[in-house]
Design a protein around this motif. Structure first.
Motif, PDB file in Angstrom:
ATOM      1  N   ALA A   1       1.126  -1.221   0.239  1.00 21.82           N
ATOM      2  CA  ALA A   1      -0.229  -0.478   0.449  1.00 21.82           C
ATOM      3  C   ALA A   1       0.657   1.300  -0.155  1.00 21.82           C
ATOM      4  O   ALA A   1       2.182   1.102   0.346  1.00 21.82           O
ATOM      5  CB  ALA A   1      -0.527  -0.018   1.375  1.00 21.82           C
ATOM      6  N   ILE A   2       0.063   2.509   0.043  1.00 20.74           N
ATOM      7  CA  ILE A   2       0.860   3.782   0.089  1.00 20.74           C
ATOM      8  C   ILE A   2       1.096   4.390   1.035  1.00 20.74           C
ATOM      9  O   ILE A   2       1.919   4.678   0.934  1.00 20.74           O
ATOM     10  CB  ILE A   2       0.551   4.708  -1.182  1.00 20.74           C
ATOM     11  CG1 ILE A   2      -0.872   5.170  -1.095  1.00 20.74           C
ATOM     12  CG2 ILE A   2       0.241   4.618  -2.849  1.00 20.74           C
ATOM     13  CD1 ILE A   2      -1.386   6.033  -2.118  1.00 20.74           C
ATOM     14  N   TYR A   3       0.784   3.988   2.343  1.00 19.44           N
ATOM     15  CA  TYR A   3       1.077   4.306   3.970  1.00 19.44           C
ATOM     16  C   TYR A   3       0.159   3.140   4.075  1.00 19.44           C
ATOM     17  O   TYR A   3      -0.095   2.337   3.724  1.00 19.44           O
ATOM     18  CB  TYR A   3      -0.019   5.499   3.862  1.00 19.44           C
ATOM     19  CG  TYR A   3       0.235   6.680   2.641  1.00 19.44           C
ATOM     20  CD1 TYR A   3       1.466   7.356   3.292  1.00 19.44           C
ATOM     21  CD2 TYR A   3      -1.002   7.101   2.141  1.00 19.44           C
ATOM     22  CE1 TYR A   3       1.599   8.585   2.527  1.00 19.44           C
ATOM     23  CE2 TYR A   3      -0.806   8.194   0.863  1.00 19.44           C
ATOM     24  CZ  TYR A   3       0.204   8.787   1.076  1.00 19.44           C
ATOM     25  OH  TYR A   3       0.587  10.627   0.606  1.00 19.44           O
ATOM     26  N   ASP A   4       1.122   2.891   5.410  1.00 15.80           N
ATOM     27  CA  ASP A   4       0.712   2.150   6.113  1.00 15.80           C
ATOM     28  C   ASP A   4      -0.780   1.767   6.324  1.00 15.80           C
ATOM     29  O   ASP A   4      -1.123   0.815   6.788  1.00 15.80           O
ATOM     30  CB  ASP A   4       1.466   2.385   7.690  1.00 15.80           C
ATOM     31  CG  ASP A   4       3.519   2.280   7.156  1.00 15.80           C
ATOM     32  OD1 ASP A   4       3.330   1.812   6.365  1.00 15.80           O
ATOM     33  OD2 ASP A   4       4.046   2.810   7.781  1.00 15.80           O
ATOM     34  N   ASP A   5      -1.166   2.737   6.621  1.00 18.89           N
ATOM     35  CA  ASP A   5      -2.724   2.797   7.148  1.00 18.89           C
ATOM     36  C   ASP A   5      -3.920   3.234   5.957  1.00 18.89           C
ATOM     37  O   ASP A   5      -4.678   3.464   6.254  1.00 18.89           O
ATOM     38  CB  ASP A   5      -3.095   3.704   8.279  1.00 18.89           C
ATOM     39  CG  ASP A   5      -2.995   5.806   7.569  1.00 18.89           C
ATOM     40  OD1 ASP A   5      -2.139   5.435   7.081  1.00 18.89           O
ATOM     41  OD2 ASP A   5      -3.482   6.453   8.165  1.00 18.89           O
TER      42      ASP A   5
ATOM     43  N   TYR B   1      -5.357   1.732   2.322  1.00 13.99           N
ATOM     44  CA  TYR B   1      -5.825   0.315   1.361  1.00 13.99           C
ATOM     45  C   TYR B   1      -5.873   1.040  -0.288  1.00 13.99           C
ATOM     46  O   TYR B   1      -5.567  -0.005  -0.430  1.00 13.99           O
ATOM     47  CB  TYR B   1      -7.280   0.379   1.701  1.00 13.99           C
ATOM     48  CG  TYR B   1      -8.181   1.129   0.614  1.00 13.99           C
ATOM     49  CD1 TYR B   1      -8.557   1.215  -0.769  1.00 13.99           C
ATOM     50  CD2 TYR B   1      -8.592   2.595   1.265  1.00 13.99           C
ATOM     51  CE1 TYR B   1      -9.449   2.452  -1.387  1.00 13.99           C
ATOM     52  CE2 TYR B   1      -9.192   3.547   0.844  1.00 13.99           C
ATOM     53  CZ  TYR B   1      -9.793   3.375  -0.438  1.00 13.99           C
ATOM     54  OH  TYR B   1     -10.005   4.512  -1.212  1.00 13.99           O
ATOM     55  N   ILE B   2      -5.141   1.663  -0.690  1.00 14.55           N
ATOM     56  CA  ILE B   2      -4.912   2.203  -2.101  1.00 14.55           C
ATOM     57  C   ILE B   2      -3.595   0.814  -2.583  1.00 14.55           C
ATOM     58  O   ILE B   2      -2.182   1.557  -1.537  1.00 14.55           O
ATOM     59  CB  ILE B   2      -4.644   4.002  -2.604  1.00 14.55           C
ATOM     60  CG1 ILE B   2      -5.930   4.253  -2.075  1.00 14.55           C
ATOM     61  CG2 ILE B   2      -4.482   3.465  -3.964  1.00 14.55           C
ATOM     62  CD1 ILE B   2      -5.770   5.850  -1.782  1.00 14.55           C
ATOM     63  N   ASP B   3      -3.131   0.339  -3.114  1.00 13.94           N
ATOM     64  CA  ASP B   3      -2.438  -0.630  -3.923  1.00 13.94           C
ATOM     65  C   ASP B   3      -1.255   0.706  -4.210  1.00 13.94           C
ATOM     66  O   ASP B   3      -1.435   1.343  -4.963  1.00 13.94           O
ATOM     67  CB  ASP B   3      -2.589  -1.151  -4.438  1.00 13.94           C
ATOM     68  CG  ASP B   3      -1.874  -2.143  -4.999  1.00 13.94           C
ATOM     69  OD1 ASP B   3      -1.095  -3.495  -4.694  1.00 13.94           O
ATOM     70  OD2 ASP B   3      -1.284  -1.554  -6.423  1.00 13.94           O
ATOM     71  N   ARG B   4       0.233   0.302  -4.037  1.00 12.41           N
ATOM     72  CA  ARG B   4       0.750   1.052  -5.006  1.00 12.41           C
ATOM     73  C   ARG B   4       0.914   1.197  -6.447  1.00 12.41           C
ATOM     74  O   ARG B   4       1.185   2.358  -7.333  1.00 12.41           O
ATOM     75  CB  ARG B   4       2.330   0.902  -4.437  1.00 12.41           C
ATOM     76  CG  ARG B   4       3.190   1.412  -4.791  1.00 12.41           C
ATOM     77  CD  ARG B   4       4.812   1.100  -4.101  1.00 12.41           C
ATOM     78  NE  ARG B   4       5.066   1.822  -3.143  1.00 12.41           N
ATOM     79  CZ  ARG B   4       5.162   1.020  -1.877  1.00 12.41           C
ATOM     80  NH1 ARG B   4       4.976  -0.752  -1.836  1.00 12.41           N
ATOM     81  NH2 ARG B   4       4.783   1.568  -0.407  1.00 12.41           N
TER      82      ARG B   4
ATOM     83  N   ARG C   1       0.481   3.329 -11.112  1.00 14.72           N
ATOM     84  CA  ARG C   1       0.721   3.371 -13.001  1.00 14.72           C
ATOM     85  C   ARG C   1      -0.071   4.290 -13.409  1.00 14.72           C
ATOM     86  O   ARG C   1      -0.174   4.796 -14.943  1.00 14.72           O
ATOM     87  CB  ARG C   1      -0.419   1.704 -13.161  1.00 14.72           C
ATOM     88  CG  ARG C   1       1.242   0.799 -12.845  1.00 14.72           C
ATOM     89  CD  ARG C   1       0.370  -0.633 -12.766  1.00 14.72           C
ATOM     90  NE  ARG C   1       0.029  -1.034 -14.315  1.00 14.72           N
ATOM     91  CZ  ARG C   1      -1.141  -1.508 -14.487  1.00 14.72           C
ATOM     92  NH1 ARG C   1      -1.050  -2.656 -13.764  1.00 14.72           N
ATOM     93  NH2 ARG C   1      -1.090  -1.695 -15.705  1.00 14.72           N
ATOM     94  N   LEU C   2      -0.900   4.515 -12.431  1.00 15.75           N
ATOM     95  CA  LEU C   2      -2.025   6.120 -12.995  1.00 15.75           C
ATOM     96  C   LEU C   2      -1.276   7.111 -12.785  1.00 15.75           C
ATOM     97  O   LEU C   2      -1.231   7.977 -13.558  1.00 15.75           O
ATOM     98  CB  LEU C   2      -3.567   5.546 -11.250  1.00 15.75           C
ATOM     99  CG  LEU C   2      -4.030   4.812 -11.730  1.00 15.75           C
ATOM    100  CD1 LEU C   2      -5.558   4.828 -10.749  1.00 15.75           C
ATOM    101  CD2 LEU C   2      -4.938   4.054 -13.115  1.00 15.75           C
ATOM    102  N   VAL C   3      -0.347   7.112 -12.242  1.00 13.08           N
ATOM    103  CA  VAL C   3       0.765   8.515 -12.161  1.00 13.08           C
ATOM    104  C   VAL C   3       1.565   8.264 -13.862  1.00 13.08           C
ATOM    105  O   VAL C   3       1.537   9.738 -14.018  1.00 13.08           O
ATOM    106  CB  VAL C   3       1.404   8.524 -10.667  1.00 13.08           C
ATOM    107  CG1 VAL C   3       2.437  10.018 -10.842  1.00 13.08           C
ATOM    108  CG2 VAL C   3       0.233   8.992  -9.229  1.00 13.08           C
TER     109      VAL C   3
END
Length: 633
Positions: free
Chosen positions: A64-68, A70-73, A78-80
């Protein structure tokens, strides 16, 4: 998806990449064929290779992008990358691919995209199979779309024999319904390219058709392989719409001035029209109805005192005036009084024509959306269609209700009429086919009931019967909803697409009088109504929340409200207290023209017009009150 380590050594270093420069200083590569949006350009479709070291891959813990979060890194990165490519930061996208180890799409996806955009159709079908699209995933449907594009391009190029071969050997075997193939086969008879494009609803091989084909094929390919176009922007738009839905006072246009990514959107309640900025006191009796001109610069009001006032032109009837309707170009104003309809020239105040075709009170007038004429409804149960010259063109004959109001949807597909059941055992059998006008009557049930009075061919009929007394109807700008005043003490929002009740608005008082409500705000977000208690009520349309009860009118009913069509922060109301009130935000509206500015401009315009005509006395005694009038003969 991770970029294999082996690709780093095989990718050439970009000549425009400077390892010591910041991201904002990187120069984007030239656009391939002028296209960069959605990764469609040749140079940015997986063929723009990430630069060789010194950009080192960064390994981060977790998925995940942050520990807390739910967004998959991987999905996020890839969207960025896709967004950077879309807006032209090609080298930045390549750098991010190298640093993260993720690529926007594989070489197979890039190859498929290239085949579609370059029109190499046989290669495109093979590339589709290499993406793993199986029959269960819609392989045949995808092939059909590709063959259809090929067929149309052959016809456009004048290669009729090749087009016929595609029709017989590719399209026909892929489609089991011959009826679906008939429109395509008929295109062979098109005499020229313009005719072909018009009948096919297609803009040609070298415009946007291949890009649209790629978007349509997207639904057959897993989004994890081929990211939908402008996906990041789509997510931001969805977030914006959610924020709007949570802002119950939302009344701002969709511009960057009103929305920022830095903070959640909310509208300042001080910008909502709730303050009386102007009181118009000229009528000598109850004011029953009012309508803004389409350009929002003039307001027409109708009164029991037998006058219609266009602020600033006055016209007179022999009886109390009931309803009004502006032509689309605002040059003609319709008014009704008892069984008479009058057509007024709004510039001169001259009565163009007096129409007497109804035998009882004319209760509703509405111009048709194309401006070619207007419709009248009456207590005599008749609905008539008139040309713009005032000559009758058609009639619905005798309907089942004594009509109190009607409206035509902006898309010109439905007529909605409301009223009371005639309760006449001698009602004639309806004439015509199964098409009907959308009517709501007082028959005591909530189920759609068939009714087939004769109608012009271009209007559909859907009849809905309701209990209670129905006094007015307004249609939303998207033609989906009908707002119906329903006594006692309710306003109903009907979904015309489903024929079902969508919302109820309560709080106002309506028992004996005709009250006319309206939609309001920049997107029709609000429902506004007068009331027999002398107040104006405002609700949020979709959430049915009562937002404000506006006081100020004197005793008696507030009979009608109308929102300025060109100023989302101004509406008007009229009352039995003989007055009209204009409502605006505190300090005037943020968009459009305030009432005070409008009043003075109108006065200056009339003075200028009179001076030009040689009279020199055109300025009105009060800014919103005109001097020109015409007596009813």
């Amino acid at each position: 998806m991770r970029l294999p380590e082996s690709e780093y050594d095989s990718n050439p270093t970009s000549p425009d990449f400077h390892p010591q420069a910041s991201s904002s200083s990187l120069s984007p590569s030239p656009k391939a064929n002028g296209h960069v949006a959605n990764g469609y350009g040749n140079a940015i479709n997986g063929s723009s290779k990430p630069p060789r070291s010194p950009v080192a891959r960064v390994e981060l813990p977790g998925a995940a992008i942050y520990d807390d979060s739910y967004i998959d890194r991987e999905e996020y990165i890839r969207l960025v990358i896709q967004s950077l490519r879309d807006i032209g930061y090609i080298e930045s996208a390549a750098t991010l691919e190298a640093e993260s180890g993720y690529v926007m799409e594989t070489s197979r996806v890039a190859e498929f995209r290239r085949c579609i955009l370059e029109g190499t159709w046989n290669e495109a079908e093979h590339a589709l199979e290499r993406l793993g699209v199986a029959e269960d995933d819609g392989l045949w449907e995808a092939r059909f779309l590709i063959s259809q594009q090929k067929y149309l391009e052959y016809l456009e190029a004048g290669k009729t024999a090749l087009a016929l071969h595609v029709l017989r050997n590719e399209l026909a075997p892929l489609h089991t319904d011959p009826e679906q193939l008939h429109p395509l086969s008929s295109l062979i008879m098109c005499t020229d390219v313009a005719d072909l494009r018009q009948k096919a609803g297609w803009d040609g091989a070298h415009f946007s058709s291949r890009r649209r084909l790629l978007v349509n094929l997207q639904s057959y390919i897993p989004s994890s392989l081929m990211i939908p176009p402008r996906r990041f922007v789509t997510l931001l738009d969805q977030a914006r719409l959610h924020q709007i839905s949570q802002c119950i006072y939302h009344n701002a246009p969709l511009t960057s001035r009103h929305f920022s990514l830095y903070a959640d959107h909310t509208c300042d309640t001080d910008l909502f029209p709730r303050i009386t900025t102007t009181i118009l006191q000229v009528h000598s009796d109850e004011v029953w109805s009012l309508e803004w001109s389409h350009n929002g610069k003039f307001l027409a009001t109708a009164s029991k005192d037998k006058s219609v006032i266009i602020w600033s032109v006055g016209v007179y009837h022999p009886f109390a005036v009931g309803c009004l309707a502006w032509s689309l170009d605002d040059t003609i104003l319709l008014s009704s009084s008892e069984q008479y309809i009058k057509m007024w020239n709004t510039e001169s105040g001259i009565c163009i024509r007096t129409i007497e075709a109804h035998t009882e009170t004319v209760s509703a007038l509405a111009w048709v959306p194309d401006g070619s004429g207007f419709i009248s409804g009456s207590q005599d149960r008749k609905i008539n269609l008139w040309g713009s010259d005032g000559k009758q063109r058609d009639s619905w004959g005798i309907t089942a209700i004594r009509i109190t109001d009607l409206a035509v949807t902006p898309d010109f597909t439905r007529l909605v009429a409301v009223g009371e059941s005639a309760k006449d055992p001698t009602l004639p059998t309806p004439r015509g086919d199964s098409n009907t006008a959308s009517t709501a009557s007082r028959n005591g049930n909530n189920n759609p009931t068939p009714s087939a009075p004769r109608t012009p061919e271009h209007l559909m009929i859907l009849s809905v019967s309701l209990g209670g007394q129905l006094t007015s109807v307004k249609i939303s700008s998207d033609s989906q909803y009908a707002l119906v005043n329903h006594a006692p003490d309710e306003i109903h929002l009907w979904d015309l697409f489903t024929g079902r009740l969508a919302r109820k608005y309560t709080g106002q008082r309506q028992g004996r009088h005709i009250i006319r409500s309206c939609f309001g705000g920049v997107d029709g977000n609000f429902v506004v109504s007068g009331s027999e208690d002398g107040n104006v009520y405002v609700w949020h349309r979709d959430r049915a929340i009562l937002l404000d009860v506006l006081t100020g009118h004197g005793s008696g009913s507030v009979n009608s409200v109308a929102w300025n069509p060109m100023n989302s922060q101004m509406f008007a109301s009229c009352s039995d207290d003989f007055t009209i009130r204009l409502w605006e935000p505190l300090g005037g509206g943020a968009d459009g023209e305030s009432s005070s500015r409008l009043a003075h401009r109108m006065a200056d315009d009339r003075e200028h017009e009179s001076e030009a005509s040689g009279k020199g006395k055109g300025k009105s005694r009060e800014p919103w009150v005109g001097e020109a009038s015409c007596e009813h003969e």
